[in-house]
Design a protein around this motif. Structure first.
Motif, PDB file in Angstrom:
ATOM      1  N   SER A   1      42.480  33.364  42.237  1.00  0.00           N
ATOM      2  CA  SER A   1      43.464  34.208  41.556  1.00  0.00           C
ATOM      3  C   SER A   1      43.760  35.463  42.370  1.00  0.00           C
ATOM      4  O   SER A   1      44.926  35.861  42.530  1.00  0.00           O
ATOM      5  CB  SER A   1      42.938  34.588  40.167  1.00  0.00           C
TER       6      SER A   1
ATOM      7  N   ARG B   1      45.774  34.489  45.501  1.00  0.00           N
ATOM      8  CA  ARG B   1      47.170  34.180  45.171  1.00  0.00           C
ATOM      9  C   ARG B   1      47.960  35.458  44.907  1.00  0.00           C
ATOM     10  O   ARG B   1      49.123  35.577  45.317  1.00  0.00           O
ATOM     11  CB  ARG B   1      47.240  33.266  43.945  1.00  0.00           C
ATOM     12  N   THR B   2      47.339  36.388  44.200  1.00  0.00           N
ATOM     13  CA  THR B   2      48.012  37.668  43.936  1.00  0.00           C
ATOM     14  C   THR B   2      48.306  38.404  45.237  1.00  0.00           C
ATOM     15  O   THR B   2      49.394  38.965  45.427  1.00  0.00           O
ATOM     16  CB  THR B   2      47.137  38.543  43.023  1.00  0.00           C
TER      17      THR B   2
ATOM     18  N   GLU C   1      51.122  36.463  47.120  1.00  0.00           N
ATOM     19  CA  GLU C   1      52.412  36.722  46.478  1.00  0.00           C
ATOM     20  C   GLU C   1      52.920  38.113  46.841  1.00  0.00           C
ATOM     21  O   GLU C   1      54.111  38.292  47.171  1.00  0.00           O
ATOM     22  CB  GLU C   1      52.266  36.595  44.961  1.00  0.00           C
TER      23      GLU C   1
ATOM     24  N   LYS D   1      62.794  34.518  45.271  1.00  0.00           N
ATOM     25  CA  LYS D   1      61.410  34.066  45.215  1.00  0.00           C
ATOM     26  C   LYS D   1      61.231  32.682  45.848  1.00  0.00           C
ATOM     27  O   LYS D   1      60.130  32.319  46.247  1.00  0.00           O
ATOM     28  CB  LYS D   1      60.927  34.047  43.764  1.00  0.00           C
TER      29      LYS D   1
ATOM     30  N   CYS E   1      52.740  21.747  45.775  1.00  0.00           N
ATOM     31  CA  CYS E   1      53.587  21.425  44.622  1.00  0.00           C
ATOM     32  C   CYS E   1      53.948  19.944  44.603  1.00  0.00           C
ATOM     33  O   CYS E   1      54.034  19.327  43.532  1.00  0.00           O
ATOM     34  CB  CYS E   1      54.839  22.296  44.634  1.00  0.00           C
TER      35      CYS E   1
ATOM     36  N   GLY F   1      54.189  25.241  39.601  1.00  0.00           N
ATOM     37  CA  GLY F   1      54.011  26.676  39.552  1.00  0.00           C
ATOM     38  C   GLY F   1      52.548  27.085  39.464  1.00  0.00           C
ATOM     39  O   GLY F   1      52.152  28.111  40.015  1.00  0.00           O
ATOM     40  N   GLU F   2      51.745  26.259  38.784  1.00  0.00           N
ATOM     41  CA  GLU F   2      50.328  26.581  38.619  1.00  0.00           C
ATOM     42  C   GLU F   2      49.544  26.485  39.928  1.00  0.00           C
ATOM     43  O   GLU F   2      48.568  27.195  40.118  1.00  0.00           O
ATOM     44  CB  GLU F   2      49.701  25.657  37.583  1.00  0.00           C
TER      45      GLU F   2
ATOM     46  N   CYS G   1      51.029  26.666  43.104  1.00  0.00           N
ATOM     47  CA  CYS G   1      51.677  27.348  44.235  1.00  0.00           C
ATOM     48  C   CYS G   1      50.812  28.515  44.689  1.00  0.00           C
ATOM     49  O   CYS G   1      50.502  29.416  43.894  1.00  0.00           O
ATOM     50  CB  CYS G   1      53.061  27.852  43.840  1.00  0.00           C
TER      51      CYS G   1
ATOM     52  N   ARG H   1      52.537  31.829  44.143  1.00  0.00           N
ATOM     53  CA  ARG H   1      53.051  31.990  42.778  1.00  0.00           C
ATOM     54  C   ARG H   1      54.582  31.985  42.698  1.00  0.00           C
ATOM     55  O   ARG H   1      55.181  32.829  42.011  1.00  0.00           O
ATOM     56  CB  ARG H   1      52.506  33.273  42.153  1.00  0.00           C
TER      57      ARG H   1
ATOM     58  N   PRO I   1      57.644  30.888  40.868  1.00  0.00           N
ATOM     59  CA  PRO I   1      57.861  30.326  39.526  1.00  0.00           C
ATOM     60  C   PRO I   1      58.872  29.169  39.582  1.00  0.00           C
ATOM     61  O   PRO I   1      60.023  29.299  39.159  1.00  0.00           O
ATOM     62  CB  PRO I   1      58.394  31.521  38.732  1.00  0.00           C
TER      63      PRO I   1
END
Length: 485
Positions: free
Chosen positions: A53, A56-57, A60, A314, A324, A375-376, A378, A381, A383
């Motif tokens: 997490s 990914r943040t 992104e 995005k 994906c 999306g989950e 990627c 992230r 969307p």
């Protein structure tokens, strides 16, 4: 998959392509096994949910920060590369990119180009263009080489020949490569391909590669690979040409490390790839190897359209890991060729309309169940479901309606009958009297509704007249109690 099936895969005929792919049992079996393997590998590569997490943040944030300053970073990248001795070329369209690259080859009277993996070169169909100009372009990535021999396009952005079995490849090598015996031994097949390609590296006039990340701070081109062919393409020939989309630029060298970690683990579950190449210029005085010329072609080809819209921008965060696709229930059943585009799967559904126009890709935004798996997983992230819904709206928007950032092919999927139906729906639901009248008519006329109501009645067992209601079951239980007493 047979060649006859591949030839009908056109971007405007996704629905027909999908139906055709669903009849190929061997393809579906091959894809199912491969996708299950890749999903398991990715899951094992991120055992710590908190780390994933956070990473990914961070990824992104890096991509959004760099995209927010894209024009500035592109200019800085050009300045740094030029100072390093790299010649930078700007290509607005695919035709421009092909013309620039052919000009570089022709300037050396070249007849052979050896290529590392590059989806952007697939996007512009460089191989076909060069062939028309009398230049042979040979893919050196093993998967790309296999599909090139088969006369096909890649079916996956990371594993181009994932739809092929070892029997398919054995037969292909036996038929296409002179004096090659039929063998299903995987190591032997790899050695056969290696022997052919090694000679091409030595004979090539020009080498071509893609770019995973272009660092504006240092003027560095970063390439991720496992086979070593990318390193050969960028060092053995005297001329190295790199081609990439304008969105691949990052601000700092330190931005690469987290993106690299996300890319390799998301793609095939590797903590790191075998080779990570960093190219900052041609051979310098006193160096004994490397190209004497390095060129970079920066391609737009519709990316500016996505960039201009704050929401659709995005889309350009993508780092081309393919996660994906690996998790998409649609892709895993029909494969990449059915999409009829260079980039298949969920990422292809949201980027291809910008590259090719909605008029050529109008079915792609609807080629999704909107389950949200893309999306989950990627890593940066994106969307994707949100992007798909937006593109569905744009494909239905009247072509003459003025908007801030119109998309090429706006309204391509709009039909007169559908538009009339929605106008009727709006009229009925805006009037209480019409709504009550519609409800009354629906209950009185429901016996005339078709018995086969598409997906529901085809995939679910309806209650039969003999089925007992809950009330009947309760009464029966009470009666049984009375008899037992």
């Amino acid at each position: 998959m047979s060649e006859s099936k591949i030839t009908v895969y056109l971007s405007r005929a996704f629905k027909d392509n999908a139906r055709l792919a669903l009849t190929d049992d061997k393809l579906r079996q091959s894809l199912r096994g491969s996708m299950d393997f890749l999903m398991a590998k990715r899951l094992a590569a991120f055992p710590d949910e908190a780390e994933l997490s956070a990473l990914r943040t961070l990824g992104e944030g890096i991509r959004q920060r760099c995209l927010s300053r894209l024009p500035e970073l592109l200019e800085k990248l050009e300045d740094k590369l030029t100072a390093n001795g790299v010649k930078v070329h700007w290509a607005e369209t695919a035709e421009d990119a092909n013309r620039i690259i052919h000009g570089i080859v022709a300037g050396r009277q070249g007849k052979l180009m050896v290529k590392g993996k590059s989806m952007v070169s697939e996007e512009v169909e460089l191989n076909h263009y060069l062939a028309e100009q009398g230049v042979e372009a040979v893919e050196s990535d093993m998967g790309e080489y296999i599909v090139q021999l088969a006369g096909e396009k890649p079916t996956h952005i990371i594993m181009p020949a994932i739809h092929k079995t070892k029997q398919d490849i054995a037969q292909l090598f036996h038929e296409q490569l002179p004096d090659t015996p039929y063998t299903e031994d995987v190591d032997a097949l790899i050695q056969i391909g290696r022997r052919v390609l090694r000679r091409k590296f030595l004979e090539a006039d020009v080498g071509l590669s893609g770019v995973n990340f272009a660092v504006a701070e240092t003027g560095t081109l970063c390439l991720v690979e496992n086979e070593g062919n990318g390193r050969m393409c960028t060092t053995v020939p005297d001329v190295h040409v790199a081609i990439t989309g304008i969105e691949k630029v990052v601000e700092k060298l330190e931005d690469v490390a987290p993106l690299y970690s996300l890319l390799t683990r998301s793609a095939i579950g590797q903590p790191i790839t075998t080779y990570f190449n960093m190219i900052s210029g041609p051979r310098r005085a006193g160096e004994k190897d490397g190209p004497r010329e390095v060129h970079l072609v920066l391609l737009d080809n519709g990316r500016s359209q996505a960039y201009a819209d704050e929401q659709l921008r995005k889309t350009l965060q993508c780092i081309r890991c393919g996660a994906c696709m690996n998790h998409c229930p649609v892709y895993t059943r029909i494969g990449g060729h059915a999409y009829g585009t260079t980039y298949p799967g969920p990422i292809g559904e949201i980027i291809s309309p910008h590259l090719m126009g909605l008029e050529n890709t109008r079915d792609l935004p609807t080629a999704s169940s909107l389950c949200g798996a893309c999306g989950e997983v990627c890593p940066v992230r994106i969307p994707i479901p949100e992007m798909l819904m937006r593109l569905r709206e744009e494909s239905q928007r009247p072509a003459d309606e003025r908007v801030a950032h119109p998309l090429r092919g706006q309204g391509a999927a709009a039909g007169g009958a559908e538009r009339l139906a929605w106008k009727g729906w709006r009229l009925v639901h805006a009037s209480p009297n019409l709504y009550r009248l519609f409800g009354l008519a629906a209950t009185r006329l429901r016996q005339h509704a078709p018995k086969n109501q598409l997906g529901w009645t085809q995939n679910h067992l309806p209650l039969t007249p003999a089925a007992k209601t809950l009330h009947e079951l309760v009464r029966e239980r009470e009666a049984n109690k009375g008899r037992s007493a």
